[in-house]
Enzyme design. Structure first.
Site, PDB file in Angstrom:
ATOM      1  N   HIS A 232      14.364  11.442 -33.686  1.00  0.00           N
ATOM      2  CA  HIS A 232      13.711  10.476 -34.560  1.00  0.00           C
ATOM      3  C   HIS A 232      13.815  10.845 -36.041  1.00  0.00           C
ATOM      4  CE1 HIS A 232      10.299   7.273 -34.411  1.00  0.00           C
ATOM      5  NE2 HIS A 232      11.093   7.077 -35.427  1.00  0.00           N
TER       6      HIS A 232
ATOM      7  N   TYR B  34       5.664   4.968 -30.980  1.00  0.00           N
ATOM      8  CA  TYR B  34       5.282   3.607 -31.327  1.00  0.00           C
ATOM      9  C   TYR B  34       4.019   3.233 -30.562  1.00  0.00           C
ATOM     10  CZ  TYR B  34       9.891   3.075 -33.511  1.00  0.00           C
ATOM     11  OH  TYR B  34      11.008   3.222 -34.303  1.00  0.00           O
TER      12      TYR B  34
ATOM     13  N   SER C 105      14.411  -1.610 -40.223  1.00  0.00           N
ATOM     14  CA  SER C 105      13.824  -2.430 -41.291  1.00  0.00           C
ATOM     15  C   SER C 105      14.927  -3.150 -42.056  1.00  0.00           C
ATOM     16  CB  SER C 105      12.997  -1.552 -42.248  1.00  0.00           C
ATOM     17  OG  SER C 105      12.196  -2.344 -43.099  1.00  0.00           O
ATOM     18  N   PRO C 106      15.813  -3.857 -41.346  1.00  0.00           N
ATOM     19  CA  PRO C 106      17.010  -4.444 -41.975  1.00  0.00           C
ATOM     20  C   PRO C 106      16.746  -5.650 -42.869  1.00  0.00           C
ATOM     21  CG  PRO C 106      16.866  -5.160 -39.713  1.00  0.00           C
ATOM     22  CD  PRO C 106      15.770  -4.145 -39.898  1.00  0.00           C
ATOM     23  N   LEU C 107      15.537  -6.197 -42.823  1.00  0.00           N
ATOM     24  CA  LEU C 107      15.266  -7.391 -43.618  1.00  0.00           C
ATOM     25  C   LEU C 107      14.263  -7.126 -44.733  1.00  0.00           C
ATOM     26  CD1 LEU C 107      15.180 -10.013 -40.746  1.00  0.00           C
ATOM     27  CD2 LEU C 107      17.008  -9.604 -42.402  1.00  0.00           C
ATOM     28  N   GLY C 108      14.146  -5.858 -45.138  1.00  0.00           N
ATOM     29  CA  GLY C 108      13.259  -5.524 -46.244  1.00  0.00           C
ATOM     30  C   GLY C 108      13.560  -6.365 -47.466  1.00  0.00           C
ATOM     31  N   GLY C 109      12.540  -6.856 -48.114  1.00  0.00           N
ATOM     32  CA  GLY C 109      12.740  -7.710 -49.283  1.00  0.00           C
ATOM     33  C   GLY C 109      12.823  -9.164 -48.889  1.00  0.00           C
TER      34      GLY C 109
END
Length: 297
Positions: A128, A53, A208-212
């Site tokens: 990873h 990162y 990326s749990p809030l994609g959309g």
């Protein structure tokens, strides 16, 4: 803050995905540190990072060093904070994401992460991504060796299949603590992995749990498309007087008691908003509406 279990440890039900603090578009350090401190103030005790990162071709380990500085500068108690890092990926100058899962590389990467974090042992060390050029059991074997040597306390996987989870357990046994795959209301490709983790008692960390949902707050076509597809999340949010993001995280938490979402953040208010979802309990009727809206049209 509510809590869940990861490898026998108590962690906050919502973690912090620290990647946005170090990659393209990253904030200046003062705001980055304030974001981590805001997470800690909100009761977040799981911080997710990786040696890759950083900006393309620059300062490897930037995010790990940043978290180490943030924890050192925090005025409160950090004894219960679990820092989870990852090894096996790189970011060359062309901006691509490389994969290197050889035991030698993973050992070198873990030892470098250990120094950057300034700890005696890494709390949770995750592969990873599996390297197609390296036998999977060899990569997992490197994690086993690091566990045996006391350089890491818990081992985890990222971006894996159900078959790979079973194979990793054959190598690590009960010392496999977690799986981190992409999962959100928009992307549900890891449904089987999530369910397997629930059966095995492994923590499942959706990245990326809030994609959309998160994109529906932007301007332009993405906003319109997101609001159309995930209208139920916005409706429930309006009814509850909370943000759609909080509803999204609460929905993820409802899927299994082993799910620990790690939404990213680059602002203090964003991480505090996500952390607040830990105490948002959705009704069965709301959950039905939300789950129905996540199905591919």
């Amino acid at each position: 803050m509510r809590y869940r279990t990861l490898g026998g440890l108590k962690v906050s039900a919502v973690g912090l995905g620290a990647m946005p603090l170090s990659i393209e578009g990253r904030p200046e350090e003062r705001r980055a540190l304030a974001t981590v401190h805001a997470a800690l103030d909100a009761g977040v005790t799981l911080l997710d990072t990786a040696d890759s990162y950083h900006l393309p071709g620059q300062d490897p380990g930037h995010n790990e060093l940043l978290l180490a500085r943030a924890l050192a500068a925090y005025g409160g108690d950090t004894d219960g904070v679990l820092v989870a890092t990852k090894g096996g990926r790189g970011r060359p100058a062309d901006g691509s994401w490389t994969v290197t899962g050889s035991p030698r590389h993973l050992r070198t990467a873990a030892e470098a992460s250990l120094k950057r974090l300034g700890v005696e042992a890494i709390g949770l060390y995750q592969l990873h991504r599996p390297d197609p050029a390296v036998p999977f059991e060899d990569s997992v074997g490197a994690l086993r060796d690091l566990l045996d040597e006391g350089k890491i306390r818990l081992a985890g996987l990222s971006n894996v299949t159900t078959d790979q989870i079973h194979r990793a357990r054959a190598v690590l046994g009960d010392r496999l603590a977690s799986v981190q795959n992409r999962y959100s209301p928009e992307v549900r490709d890891s449904e089987r992995e999530l369910r397997l983790c629930a059966e095995l008692g492994l923590a499942f960390l959706p990245w990326s749990p809030l994609g959309g949902i998160s994109r529906s707050s932007l301007d332009g076509p993405s906003r319109l498309e997101g609001r159309a597809r995930f209208a139920a999340f916005h409706e429930v949010a309006l009814e509850r007087g909370v943000s759609p993001q909080q509803v999204g995280v609460a929905w993820l938490l409802s899927l299994s008691p082993t799910v620990v979402p790690i939404p990213g953040a680059s602002r203090p208010e964003t991480v505090q908003n996500s952390a607040g979802a830990a105490n948002l309990v959705l009704s069965e009727e709301e959950l039905t509406r939300l789950t129905r809206s996540t199905r591919t049209p």
